[in-house]
Design an enzyme around this catalytic site. Structure first.
Site, PDB file in Angstrom:
ATOM      1  N   ASP A 122     -35.833 -20.167 -11.782  1.00  0.00           N
ATOM      2  CA  ASP A 122     -35.789 -21.829 -11.575  1.00  0.00           C
ATOM      3  C   ASP A 122     -36.344 -22.279 -10.394  1.00  0.00           C
ATOM      4  O   ASP A 122     -36.769 -21.436  -9.211  1.00  0.00           O
ATOM      5  CB  ASP A 122     -34.115 -21.909 -11.206  1.00  0.00           C
ATOM      6  CG  ASP A 122     -33.156 -21.412 -12.315  1.00  0.00           C
ATOM      7  OD1 ASP A 122     -33.723 -21.469 -13.458  1.00  0.00           O
ATOM      8  OD2 ASP A 122     -32.022 -21.301 -11.916  1.00  0.00           O
TER       9      ASP A 122
HETATM   10  N1  URA Z   1     -30.396 -16.672 -12.695  1.00  0.00           N
HETATM   11  C1  URA Z   1     -30.333 -18.013 -12.444  1.00  0.00           C
HETATM   12  O1  URA Z   1     -29.586 -18.833 -12.489  1.00  0.00           O
HETATM   13  N2  URA Z   1     -31.526 -18.562 -11.870  1.00  0.00           N
HETATM   14  C2  URA Z   1     -32.580 -17.916 -11.727  1.00  0.00           C
HETATM   15  O2  URA Z   1     -33.739 -18.660 -11.293  1.00  0.00           O
HETATM   16  C3  URA Z   1     -32.651 -16.500 -12.092  1.00  0.00           C
HETATM   17  C4  URA Z   1     -31.347 -15.810 -12.492  1.00  0.00           C
END
Ligand code: URA
Length: 253
Positions: free
Chosen positions: A107
């Protein structure tokens, strides 16, 4: 860096023919993309991702395979372009000429280990749940999950009507407001870690990926990257790898 190219250009880059000649081959149905004959002129190909065949033989651009570990900062997207103009992770790879792509996503606000490569085959193995490549995250969550909540997350909980695979959790430290938890999972559903903690009432405040298998960030600074070697790649896979993985890994031994 990693940009889609038109099919006829891709064929030309691989030395199959000139672009004009390649268009003739495409029109004649001699080119397959991901198993299907492509007669659509200008189909976008991402080198290393799409599998292109000419007369049923694999077409390869002559790039060296390269594997990179980046410590992703916050605020960078893991796509190869961003319509909103936000910075993209590949812009941090100074001096890397190969067209690499991220293996999986993180993310915008997640930091940490991000593998990039131009090796589509290895990327698929790492991402496929069947091969059980473990990813370890450090999650700062609101409050402190109870033993029952931790156990539920370890055993698997229902997320979007599908049970999550077994996970490992360990509370690293806690205070009145927050806890820092190390969580290891081998699935890669979108926003999985955040959704898992949300589901047990402890929303994630910040998230960092520490490792793929045994391949960790060590002292790699945020925003920096390193080129990986055979042993690094091997360390991504757990000792209890499946037979299939072992066969695929012969190329790295
Ligand atoms: N899980 C998440 O919630 N976000 C990420 O960026 C990676 C794994």
């Amino acid at each position: 860096m990693e940009k889609p190219v038109r099919l006829q250009k891709y064929l030309a880059m691989a030395g199959i023919a000139s672009r004009r000649k390649a268009e003739e081959y495409i029109a004649a149905g001699r080119v397959k993309v991901d198993g299907k004959i492509s007669t659509a002129m200008g189909q976008q190909i991402i080198p290393g991702k799409h599998k292109v065949l000419f007369d049923n033989k694999k077409v390869e651009t002559k790039e060296q395979l390269i594997y990179i570990l980046l410590n992703k900062p916050k605020g960078y997207v893991t796509t190869l372009s961003d319509p909103q103009g936000r910075p993209i992770v590949t812009s941090l790879l100074h001096g890397i000429k190969e067209r690499v792509f991220p293996v999986g996503r993180l993310d915008l606000d997640t930091t940490g280990a991000l593998l990039l490569t131009n090796d589509g085959e290895l990327a698929q193995i790492i991402l496929h749940p069947k091969y059980e490549v473990y990813k370890t995250y450090e999650a700062e969550v609101k409050g402190t999950p109870s033993r029952t909540a931790i156990q539920a997350l370890e055993n698997g909980i229902l997320l979007e009507n599908r049970k999550t695979a077994p996970a490992k959790l360990q509370i690293k430290r806690k205070n009145k407001r927050n806890s820092v938890i190390i969580i290891t999972i081998h699935e890669g559903r979108k926003r999985q870690v955040k959704k898992m903690f949300q589901a047990v009432g402890h929303p994630v405040q910040s998230l960092k990926r520490l490792a793929y298998g045994e391949l960790g960030l060590k002292n790699l600074a945020v925003g920096k990257f390193k080129i990986l070697h055979q042993n690094d790649i091997k360390s991504i896979f757990s000792k209890k790898t499946t037979l299939q993985t072992k066969k695929l890994l012969i190329q790295f031994s």
